[in-house]
Design a protein around this motif. Structure first.
Motif, mmCIF file in Angstrom:
data_model
loop_
_atom_site.group_PDB
_atom_site.id
_atom_site.type_symbol
_atom_site.label_atom_id
_atom_site.label_comp_id
_atom_site.label_asym_id
_atom_site.label_seq_id
_atom_site.Cartn_x
_atom_site.Cartn_y
_atom_site.Cartn_z
ATOM 1 N N VAL A 64 0.895 -1.211 -0.110
ATOM 2 C CA VAL A 64 -0.037 -0.152 0.109
ATOM 3 C C VAL A 64 0.723 1.056 -0.033
ATOM 4 C CG1 VAL A 64 -1.516 1.480 1.416
ATOM 5 C CG2 VAL A 64 -1.912 -1.138 1.119
ATOM 6 N N ALA A 65 1.984 1.263 0.670
ATOM 7 C CA ALA A 65 2.859 2.582 1.050
ATOM 8 C C ALA A 65 3.497 2.592 -0.559
ATOM 9 C CB ALA A 65 3.981 2.159 1.788
ATOM 10 N N ARG A 66 4.013 1.644 -1.070
ATOM 11 C CA ARG A 66 4.601 1.761 -2.637
ATOM 12 C C ARG A 66 3.435 2.125 -3.617
ATOM 13 N NH1 ARG A 66 7.409 -2.289 -0.129
ATOM 14 N NH2 ARG A 66 6.132 -4.315 -1.142
ATOM 15 N N TRP A 67 2.299 1.634 -3.366
ATOM 16 C CA TRP A 67 1.116 1.993 -4.357
ATOM 17 C C TRP A 67 0.793 3.481 -4.391
ATOM 18 C CZ3 TRP A 67 -3.716 3.610 -4.424
ATOM 19 C CH2 TRP A 67 -4.599 3.370 -5.595
ATOM 20 N N LEU A 68 0.796 4.010 -3.291
ATOM 21 C CA LEU A 68 0.387 5.544 -2.891
ATOM 22 C C LEU A 68 1.504 6.080 -3.487
ATOM 23 C CD1 LEU A 68 -1.385 5.289 0.618
ATOM 24 C CD2 LEU A 68 -2.593 5.629 -1.570
ATOM 25 N N ASP A 69 2.522 5.773 -3.372
ATOM 26 C CA ASP A 69 4.017 6.651 -3.736
ATOM 27 C C ASP A 69 3.684 6.639 -4.959
ATOM 28 O OD1 ASP A 69 6.510 7.764 -2.712
ATOM 29 O OD2 ASP A 69 7.103 6.420 -4.437
ATOM 30 N N ARG A 99 0.767 10.221 -4.037
ATOM 31 C CA ARG A 99 -0.178 10.784 -3.163
ATOM 32 C C ARG A 99 0.492 10.716 -1.953
ATOM 33 N NH1 ARG A 99 -5.762 11.524 -4.459
ATOM 34 N NH2 ARG A 99 -5.942 10.883 -6.787
ATOM 35 N N SER A 100 0.485 11.811 -1.035
ATOM 36 C CA SER A 100 1.145 11.799 0.255
ATOM 37 C C SER A 100 0.127 11.098 1.116
ATOM 38 C CB SER A 100 0.996 13.352 0.722
ATOM 39 O OG SER A 100 1.646 14.392 -0.064
ATOM 40 N N ALA A 101 0.725 10.637 2.064
ATOM 41 C CA ALA A 101 0.123 9.601 3.108
ATOM 42 C C ALA A 101 0.881 9.740 4.578
ATOM 43 C CB ALA A 101 0.391 8.341 2.452
ATOM 44 N N GLN A 116 -6.747 4.596 4.262
ATOM 45 C CA GLN A 116 -7.745 3.970 3.472
ATOM 46 C C GLN A 116 -8.590 5.214 2.589
ATOM 47 O OE1 GLN A 116 -11.923 1.969 5.045
ATOM 48 N NE2 GLN A 116 -10.384 0.433 4.694
ATOM 49 N N ARG A 117 -8.756 6.126 3.207
ATOM 50 C CA ARG A 117 -9.568 7.174 2.556
ATOM 51 C C ARG A 117 -8.560 7.566 1.187
ATOM 52 N NH1 ARG A 117 -11.983 9.767 8.113
ATOM 53 N NH2 ARG A 117 -13.862 9.057 7.886
ATOM 54 N N ILE A 118 -7.324 7.885 1.544
ATOM 55 C CA ILE A 118 -6.499 8.458 0.611
ATOM 56 C C ILE A 118 -6.310 7.336 -0.511
ATOM 57 C CG2 ILE A 118 -3.812 8.834 0.179
ATOM 58 C CD1 ILE A 118 -3.720 9.831 3.250
ATOM 59 N N THR A 119 -6.359 6.157 -0.288
ATOM 60 C CA THR A 119 -6.173 4.829 -1.198
ATOM 61 C C THR A 119 -7.764 4.831 -2.046
ATOM 62 O OG1 THR A 119 -5.190 3.602 0.279
ATOM 63 C CG2 THR A 119 -6.152 2.572 -1.508
ATOM 64 N N LYS A 120 -8.846 5.233 -1.448
ATOM 65 C CA LYS A 120 -10.128 5.253 -2.259
ATOM 66 C C LYS A 120 -10.025 6.226 -3.078
ATOM 67 C CE LYS A 120 -14.063 3.855 -0.265
ATOM 68 N NZ LYS A 120 -14.907 3.902 0.897
ATOM 69 N N ALA A 121 -9.541 7.582 -2.611
ATOM 70 C CA ALA A 121 -9.496 8.678 -3.557
ATOM 71 C C ALA A 121 -8.589 8.543 -4.592
ATOM 72 C CB ALA A 121 -9.059 10.012 -2.733
ATOM 73 N N ALA A 122 -7.659 7.998 -4.496
ATOM 74 C CA ALA A 122 -6.413 7.437 -5.576
ATOM 75 C C ALA A 122 -7.288 6.657 -6.638
ATOM 76 C CB ALA A 122 -5.256 6.767 -4.947
ATOM 77 N N PRO A 160 -7.993 13.639 0.047
ATOM 78 C CA PRO A 160 -8.935 13.895 1.336
ATOM 79 C C PRO A 160 -8.236 14.823 2.296
ATOM 80 C CG PRO A 160 -8.576 11.794 1.471
ATOM 81 C CD PRO A 160 -7.921 12.070 0.342
ATOM 82 N N TYR A 161 -6.955 14.840 2.449
ATOM 83 C CA TYR A 161 -6.358 15.367 3.350
ATOM 84 C C TYR A 161 -5.242 16.311 2.772
ATOM 85 C CZ TYR A 161 -8.657 12.191 6.458
ATOM 86 O OH TYR A 161 -9.428 11.562 7.086
ATOM 87 N N SER A 162 -4.898 17.683 3.388
ATOM 88 C CA SER A 162 -3.609 18.345 2.788
ATOM 89 C C SER A 162 -2.618 17.701 3.662
ATOM 90 C CB SER A 162 -3.724 19.554 3.297
ATOM 91 O OG SER A 162 -3.863 19.944 4.594
#
Length: 492
Positions: free
Chosen positions: A265-270, A274-276, A376-382, A389-391
């Protein structure tokens, strides 16, 4: 002399409520939170149909958790591939589907950030209507989930990784204490999988894959630490046992799969820009003290922090002196410093020294931890291609809050462990026990009993003992209200 633990006249619930309040938690849900929760309904089927979520209910999903756990966050399924690789799928409860950002339930979760487990009772982050039902991956019910998929090769390396939404069903709720002896060949097949060759094979493949993943982390310097924390077990308001959670093959299985999933998940968001949030343990600032500690055992560690060398030292000490290994582990943990949450922008490199991984977030327990719900919210937005959803500023604030509240929860749990141990032992004043000295400080000399695993202060006869010494002590007093246990050194 009575040997039965007495806690019938002590208000465990009141003690837990006080500990929660004194450490900044709201132990009860506010009325607006309760109203929101009572109005919630299961939306899994309608959401899956309207949003074209993948229907994976037929896959042989199962969960492994504590026997009494009802807040089930994750289930697992695997598929053996023709080339020897294994596709691993970890499904995480879609809590966000019923707890939208900005709701009253979300505000409570953001304030507490974690469920608190005291032994006598649980103070959940989310109302039980959610955490043990509507957002729990309970057996036999279709639930919305975020699936983390990865391909694990025979050498334990992780290739393809993906994240997507799905509808899933848990086909077997399993307990650590049943799965471990079965996997190790010393116990019967767990009842929920009895008669199902498919589920039996699933667990064996999951265990094999977990071992592959573990070997890779150990080779990179993952630290095999073991600390002893005896949690009180309450029944009808009475402390009936002090339970130490033992490492087992089933617990390692889940730990290894969750570490791998969090890395994916960390690598996928990167990769999606996406910031996380990251879960990190920084390189130890007190490495010189760790080096000095190793030196007392005749071992030399490198001058610069080196997790591979430290891992090898710990493995050697576990084999040489298993009785004292937990105390050595605790010293290393304290010198390494606590874990924390931090903002992670795309391209940042922030690792976890203890796990020996460079990419690690918390995403696998959104019923119990707010950081995971945020992830989870950051992931779903991506996945949806919508705005974050967050700055970054908001994530920085959330990270600090989650770290601070985690420390608060640890204080509550430590207080209740002390109270529970004092209650369990208060009917045994005058008995003698074998123990290990765990601390010699200006505040006093402390000893941990070998059985039960309770810790207290040596108030008489402590002169001349040092950390690691095995001594025999007599229990002379307990004060459950303060969590105090007093010993005197006994003559063997």
């Amino acid at each position: 002399m009575s040997t039965a633990p007495r806690s019938d006249t002590f208000d465990l619930h009141g003690a837990a409520m006080r500990a929660m309040s004194e450490n900044g938690f709201a132990p009860r849900f506010e009325p607006d939170v309760e109203r929101e929760a009572s109005a919630l309904r299961d939306v899994a089927a309608t959401t899956a149909a309207s949003e074209k979520v993948r229907d994976l209910c037929a896959l042989p999903w199962s969960s492994i958790d504590n026997r009494e756990s009802r807040d089930l966050d994750q289930i697992e399924a695997v598929e053996k591939l023709p080339n020897g690789d294994v596709k691993v799928m970890v499904a995480i409860a879609d809590v966000d589907a019923l707890v939208p950002k900005g709701s009253a339930i979300d505000a409570h979760a953001a304030a507490s950030t974690t469920s608190v487990y005291t032994g006598s009772e649980i103070f959940p982050m989310l109302p039980e209507t959610l955490s043990t039902d509507l957002t729990s991956l309970v057996a036999g019910r279709a639930r919305l989930a975020i699936v983390t998929e990865m391909i694990v090769a025979a050498d334990g390396s992780i290739g393809h990784g993906d994240v997507y939404r799905a509808l899933v069903t848990n086909h077997a709720k399993l307990a650590y204490d049943d799965v471990a002896p079965w996997l190790e060949g010393r116990g019967p097949e767990p009842q929920p999988i009895r008669g199902s060759r498919e589920l039996e094979e699933q667990l064996r493949v999951q265990s094999d894959v977990a071992e592959r993943l573990r070997r890779v982390r150990v080779a990179h310097g993952a630290l095999d630490l073991e600390t002893i924390e005896a949690s009180p077990v309450a029944k009808d308001g009475v402390i009936v046992d002090l339970r130490v959670t033992q490492k087992s093959l089933s617990r390692q299985l889940i730990e290894d799969l969750m570490i791998a999933a969090n890395g994916v998940v960390a690598r996928w968001l990167d990769g999606h820009g996406r910031s996380a949030l990251r879960r990190i343990v920084r390189t130890p600032k007190r490495w010189d003290r760790i080096v000095a500690l190793a030196g007392t055992f005749g071992d030399a560690l490198p001058v610069a922090p080196d997790s591979v060398a430290l891992s090898a030292f710990l493995t050697k000490r576990r084999a040489a002196d298993p009785a004292r290994f937990a105390d050595l582990s605790l010293a290393i943990v304290k010198l390494m410093g606590p874990g924390e949450y931090a903002l992670d922008r795309p391209g940042d490199v922030q690792g976890h020294f203890g796990l020996a991984v460079g990419d690690y977030t918390h995403s696998t327990a959104p019923n119990r931890r707010f950081a995971d719900l945020v992830t989870q919210r950051i992931t779903k937005a991506a996945l949806a291609g919508t705005a974050p959803p967050y700055s970054d500023d908001e994530l920085t604030t959330i990270a600090a809050r989650c770290t601070e509240r985690e420390h608060g929860a640890q204080k509550v749990e430590r207080t209740m462990r002390k109270i529970g141990a004092a209650l369990f032992l208060r009917g045994r004043v005058g008995e003698t026990f074998d123990g290990i000295v765990t601390g010699v400080t200006p505040k006093g000399t402390f000893v941990r009993l070998l059985a039960p695993a309770a810790e207290g202060r040596v108030v008489r006869g402590e002169a001349g003992v040092d950390v690691g010494d095995q001594i025999r002590v007599e229990l002379v007093a307990t004060d459950p209200s303060k969590g105090f246990i007093d010993f005197a050194r006994a003559v063997r």
